[in-house]
Write a protein that holds these residues in place. Structure first.
Motif, PDB file in Angstrom:
ATOM      1  N   MET A  84      37.887  40.249  40.640  1.00 40.51           N
ATOM      2  CA  MET A  84      37.163  41.517  40.810  1.00 40.51           C
ATOM      3  C   MET A  84      36.039  41.653  39.777  1.00 40.51           C
ATOM      4  N   VAL A  85      36.313  41.217  38.547  1.00 37.26           N
ATOM      5  CA  VAL A  85      35.281  41.267  37.502  1.00 37.26           C
ATOM      6  C   VAL A  85      34.135  40.314  37.878  1.00 37.26           C
ATOM      7  N   LEU A  86      34.485  39.093  38.297  1.00 38.73           N
ATOM      8  CA  LEU A  86      33.459  38.102  38.670  1.00 38.73           C
ATOM      9  C   LEU A  86      32.599  38.609  39.823  1.00 38.73           C
ATOM     10  N   ASN A  87      33.277  39.209  40.793  1.00 40.50           N
ATOM     11  CA  ASN A  87      32.589  39.758  41.953  1.00 40.50           C
ATOM     12  C   ASN A  87      31.561  40.821  41.546  1.00 40.50           C
ATOM     13  N   THR A  88      31.988  41.666  40.608  1.00 38.07           N
ATOM     14  CA  THR A  88      31.108  42.751  40.150  1.00 38.07           C
ATOM     15  C   THR A  88      29.917  42.179  39.384  1.00 38.07           C
ATOM     16  N   LEU A  89      30.179  41.183  38.531  1.00 39.84           N
ATOM     17  CA  LEU A  89      29.075  40.547  37.793  1.00 39.84           C
ATOM     18  C   LEU A  89      28.088  39.932  38.786  1.00 39.84           C
ATOM     19  N   TYR A  90      28.638  39.253  39.772  1.00 38.83           N
ATOM     20  CA  TYR A  90      27.807  38.606  40.804  1.00 38.83           C
ATOM     21  C   TYR A  90      26.918  39.641  41.508  1.00 38.83           C
ATOM     22  N   ASP A  91      27.527  40.764  41.882  1.00 40.15           N
ATOM     23  CA  ASP A  91      26.779  41.830  42.571  1.00 40.15           C
ATOM     24  C   ASP A  91      25.632  42.373  41.722  1.00 40.15           C
ATOM     25  N   HIS A  92      25.760  42.233  40.395  1.00 45.34           N
ATOM     26  CA  HIS A  92      24.711  42.757  39.511  1.00 45.34           C
ATOM     27  C   HIS A  92      23.822  41.644  38.960  1.00 45.34           C
ATOM     28  N   GLY A  93      23.881  40.483  39.588  1.00 50.53           N
ATOM     29  CA  GLY A  93      22.924  39.425  39.256  1.00 50.53           C
ATOM     30  C   GLY A  93      23.330  38.507  38.121  1.00 50.53           C
ATOM     31  N   ILE A  94      24.632  38.513  37.738  1.00 50.36           N
ATOM     32  CA  ILE A  94      25.069  37.634  36.641  1.00 50.36           C
ATOM     33  C   ILE A  94      25.933  36.508  37.210  1.00 50.36           C
ATOM     34  N   PRO A  95      25.416  35.264  37.215  1.00 50.57           N
ATOM     35  CA  PRO A  95      26.227  34.149  37.715  1.00 50.57           C
ATOM     36  C   PRO A  95      27.301  33.793  36.683  1.00 50.57           C
ATOM     37  N   ALA A  96      28.556  33.989  37.044  1.00 53.84           N
ATOM     38  CA  ALA A  96      29.652  33.804  36.090  1.00 53.84           C
ATOM     39  C   ALA A  96      30.711  32.877  36.677  1.00 53.84           C
ATOM     40  N   VAL A  97      31.565  32.356  35.798  1.00 56.12           N
ATOM     41  CA  VAL A  97      32.636  31.467  36.256  1.00 56.12           C
ATOM     42  C   VAL A  97      33.937  31.865  35.543  1.00 56.12           C
TER      43      VAL A  97
END
Ligand code: IPE
Length: 260
Positions: A84-97
């Motif tokens: 859920m955290v990764l998804n939220t970062l992704y939605d705000h333009g932060i590519p995370a792993v």
């Protein structure tokens, strides 16, 4: 590089099992994106981990076979929170792993025995934001134990020597007493390791299996002893994280790093 922890009480409702605070995490992700800094993110387990870990007594190590079900459940739930955290970062333009701590580390009596940072280094080089989290992991003497987000922050701070460590919490920072219990509690704007040693903090009332505020103060003292500055910031108030990230003054507790 900045090392950040999103506390479980900011990103989840600790009183309700598996309750994710989507609007809060949306706002925090927006502020992270706006700041345009390189960072490693650690998040706590909140109500996706503490309730489950307590029920199965996971922090006391392996003693009965029935705990394995609890290990699996707790791990599954914190992994879900991480998604859920990764998804939220992704939605705000932060590519995370997402990096589960059990895949990088083994503990021995709650302390790191082996920690392989190669994977983190490579993702950072690629420009991806590593996101790890409080989880249940292998422990040489205990079978398994809890690896808290605070322990991960401490280990990562020593390894990467970040420009600063930021703990995003559900309080403004440190007080002279627990502000939720004591109306006379005074806010601490800045402090040192020495001053922290004389501070009395009270444990919070959640079903926490890790050590709450007192444990956090001890962690911060060890981080500060490496000369790294730490900031405690309220994640519920808009732009406090953003301003801390871009070195603009806002309300926070600043603990000075000091190697002496
Ligand atoms: C706890 O991690 C991990 C588990 C209970 C599995 P943290 O101690 O970092 O979590 P929060 O921030 O207190 O929720």
């Amino acid at each position: 590089m900045i090392l950040l922890k999103f506390g479980g009480s900011v990103i989840t409702d600790k009183t309700t099992e598996c309750c994710f605070k989507q609007p809060t995490v949306d706002q925090l992700a927006k502020e992270l994106f706006q700041a345009q800094k390189s960072f490693i993110l650690v998040h706590g387990a909140g109500s996706f981990g503490h309730i489950q870990a307590k029920k199965y007594h996971l922090n006391n190590g392996y003693s009965t076979k029935s705990q394995l079900k609890g290990f699996s459940l707790t791990h599954m739930m914190v992994q879900k929170l991480n998604s859920m955290v990764l998804n939220t970062l992704y939605d705000h333009g932060i590519p995370a792993v997402g990096l589960p701590p059990h895949a990088m580390m083994i503990l021995d009596n709650h302390q790191p025995l082996q920690f392989n940072t190669t994977i983190i280094d490579n993702y950072l080089d690629l420009g991806l934001t590593p996101v790890t989290y409080g989880d249940v992991i292998l422990d040489k003497s205990q079978g398994f134990s809890i690896c808290s987000g605070d322990l991960l922050i401490e280990i990562l701070a020593k390894q990467y020597h970040p420009d600063k460590v930021i703990f995003v919490m559900d309080e403004d920072g440190l007080f002279t007493a627990n502000p939720k219990l004591n109306p006379d509690a005074k806010f601490i704007t800045e402090t040192t390791i020495k001053e922290l040693s004389s501070l009395q903090t009270t444990a919070n009332t959640y079903a926490d299996v890790t050590k709450g505020m007192q444990g956090k103060v001890e962690t911060i003292k060890r981080i500060a002893a490496h000369g790294i500055d730490t900031y405690l910031v309220n994640g519920n108030i808009h732009n406090r994280l953003f301003h801390t990230l871009i070195d603009k003054e806002t309300k926070y507790t600043h603990i000075f790093g000091d190697t002496i």
